[in-house]
Motif scaffolding. Structure first.
Motif, PDB file in Angstrom:
ATOM      1  N   LYS A  38       7.626  -8.851   2.758  1.00  0.00           N
ATOM      2  CA  LYS A  38       7.963  -9.539   4.000  1.00  0.00           C
ATOM      3  C   LYS A  38       9.004 -10.623   3.760  1.00  0.00           C
ATOM      4  CE  LYS A  38       3.366  -8.745   5.988  1.00  0.00           C
ATOM      5  NZ  LYS A  38       2.144  -9.369   6.541  1.00  0.00           N
ATOM      6  N   THR A 111      11.099  -7.040   7.234  1.00  0.00           N
ATOM      7  CA  THR A 111      10.000  -6.517   6.429  1.00  0.00           C
ATOM      8  C   THR A 111      10.455  -5.180   5.856  1.00  0.00           C
ATOM      9  OG1 THR A 111       8.277  -7.597   7.722  1.00  0.00           O
ATOM     10  CG2 THR A 111       7.631  -5.660   6.448  1.00  0.00           C
ATOM     11  N   LYS A 113       9.448  -1.731   3.552  1.00  0.00           N
ATOM     12  CA  LYS A 113       8.364  -0.876   3.081  1.00  0.00           C
ATOM     13  C   LYS A 113       8.949   0.257   2.241  1.00  0.00           C
ATOM     14  CE  LYS A 113       5.556  -1.722   7.222  1.00  0.00           C
ATOM     15  NZ  LYS A 113       4.852  -1.106   8.378  1.00  0.00           N
ATOM     16  N   GLU A 133      11.962   1.648   4.417  1.00  0.00           N
ATOM     17  CA  GLU A 133      12.098   1.355   5.841  1.00  0.00           C
ATOM     18  C   GLU A 133      12.250  -0.143   6.053  1.00  0.00           C
ATOM     19  OE1 GLU A 133       9.426   5.113   7.507  1.00  0.00           O
ATOM     20  OE2 GLU A 133       8.579   3.086   7.528  1.00  0.00           O
ATOM     21  N   SER A 135      12.376  -3.209   8.926  1.00  0.00           N
ATOM     22  CA  SER A 135      12.035  -3.610  10.288  1.00  0.00           C
ATOM     23  C   SER A 135      12.303  -5.098  10.452  1.00  0.00           C
ATOM     24  CB  SER A 135      10.554  -3.343  10.592  1.00  0.00           C
ATOM     25  OG  SER A 135      10.233  -1.981  10.421  1.00  0.00           O
ATOM     26  N   SER A 137      11.493  -8.864  11.084  1.00  0.00           N
ATOM     27  CA  SER A 137      10.234  -9.590  10.892  1.00  0.00           C
ATOM     28  C   SER A 137       9.521  -9.776  12.229  1.00  0.00           C
ATOM     29  CB  SER A 137      10.505 -10.958  10.260  1.00  0.00           C
ATOM     30  OG  SER A 137      10.982 -10.807   8.944  1.00  0.00           O
ATOM     31  N   ALA A 139       8.202  -7.410  14.028  1.00  0.00           N
ATOM     32  CA  ALA A 139       8.343  -6.233  14.883  1.00  0.00           C
ATOM     33  C   ALA A 139       7.962  -4.990  14.107  1.00  0.00           C
ATOM     34  CB  ALA A 139       9.765  -6.108  15.416  1.00  0.00           C
ATOM     35  N   ASP A 140       7.593  -3.944  14.844  1.00  0.00           N
ATOM     36  CA  ASP A 140       7.191  -2.690  14.206  1.00  0.00           C
ATOM     37  C   ASP A 140       8.302  -1.643  14.196  1.00  0.00           C
ATOM     38  OD1 ASP A 140       4.601  -3.610  13.684  1.00  0.00           O
ATOM     39  OD2 ASP A 140       3.896  -3.014  15.671  1.00  0.00           O
ATOM     40  N   ASP A 141       9.357  -1.861  14.965  1.00  0.00           N
ATOM     41  CA  ASP A 141      10.390  -0.828  15.073  1.00  0.00           C
ATOM     42  C   ASP A 141      11.240  -0.789  13.813  1.00  0.00           C
ATOM     43  OD1 ASP A 141      11.139  -3.417  16.051  1.00  0.00           O
ATOM     44  OD2 ASP A 141      13.087  -2.572  16.594  1.00  0.00           O
TER      45      ASP A 141
END
Length: 282
Positions: A38, A111, A113, A133, A135, A137, A139-141
């Motif tokens: 993160k 963030t 992953k 991936e 995204s 910070s 947010a999930d998109d």
């Protein structure tokens, strides 16, 4: 999938010795682990150095290949874990697919992953994908996704590819004159200090007659040729062929397709392809 949070950028200075001393690994199952980091930010000085080495203009928007640099440490950490079935040394990066869903800015926080999946047969052994991936910070998109495909050569290969077609090099749009030190220069900005890229002596220890260019540098340099013509959202798909032995003279060809661009890089002196790829709007 087990989630493992990583605090801070992995220390590549400790991961490379771990890769060199990884010993013999066995297995037929990729780890069911997702590494998460993160509060990832971009270092403006590193981005500027990356842009210079790869041929991009200075900008407050990231080239689509740059987040791979942010993900590289987590990829290394994942592939040097004890439960990873293959040693990192000897792995061949055969393809890379990047999808950018919008322009990504220098001042954003992310963030990141990283995980591995899709272990499958290959004519020369087994291959698998390492997915990264990015995204924003909080947010999930996912705004950026990288699929790095690696080949582990072994005796399990199917050997079913058949005879290779003799290809003819296309007429180039540009000639690249690639200096002998590009591997060291890219290593400084990327952290990828694989010995095969750094010096002829270290490359010979792994069976190459000279140092070879990073595949991700050739991919990035190809993308830089399209600056000013790219949409904000696109997929960059690249397949790595013959290595670029340094120093090198390479022929670069591009052409329009129905939904974007295609490109190839060839040895300028004989018809050996280095990479081929496409850019498609999404």
């Amino acid at each position: 999938m087990a989630i493992k949070e990583v605090h801070g950028a992995p220390n590549l200075a400790t991961l490379y010795p771990k890769a060199l001393l990884g010993g013999t690994k066995h297995g037929d199952k990729l780890p069911d682990t997702e590494l998460v980091r993160k509060d990832v930010v971009v270092d403006p000085a590193q981005l500027a150095a990356y842009n210079e080495v790869c041929g991009f203009r200075l900008s407050d928007e990231l080239p689509a290949t740059y987040p791979h640099i942010l993900a590289f440490g987590l990829q290394m950490q994942l592939m040097t874990e004890h439960e990873f079935p293959f040693p990192l040394l000897g792995m061949v990066h055969v393809a890379n697919n990047i999808t950018q869903k919008r322009a990504i800015r220098l001042d954003e926080t992310f963030t990141l992953k990283v995980y591995a999946e899709n272990l499958r047969p290959h004519e020369k052994g087994r291959q698998f994908d390492v997915l990264s991936e990015l995204s924003p910070s909080g947010a999930d998109d996912v705004v950026w996704r990288d699929v790095s495909t690696y080949l582990r050569r072994d005796e399990s290969g199917t050997g079913s590819s058949g005879p290779r077609e003799q290809l003819a090099a296309p007429t180039p749009n540009a000639i690249w004159r690639i200096p002998a030190d590009i591997g060291r220069r890219y290593a400084e900005v990327s952290g990828d200090r694989n010995p095969i890229h750094l010096h002829p002596l270290t490359a010979r220890a792994f069976g190459f007659p000279s140092a070879i260019a990073h595949g991700m540098w050739t991919m990035a340099h190809a993308l830089a040729a399209f600056e000013g013509r790219l949409p904000d959202a696109f997929t960059l798909d690249t397949r790595f062929k013959q290595p670029v032995l340094l120093p090198a003279k390479a022929a670069f060809t591009t052409w329009r397709t129905g939904d974007g661009w295609a490109f190839e890089l060839w040895n300028a002196r004989k018809p050996n392809p280095h990479l081929e790829g496409s850019i498609t709007a999404v």
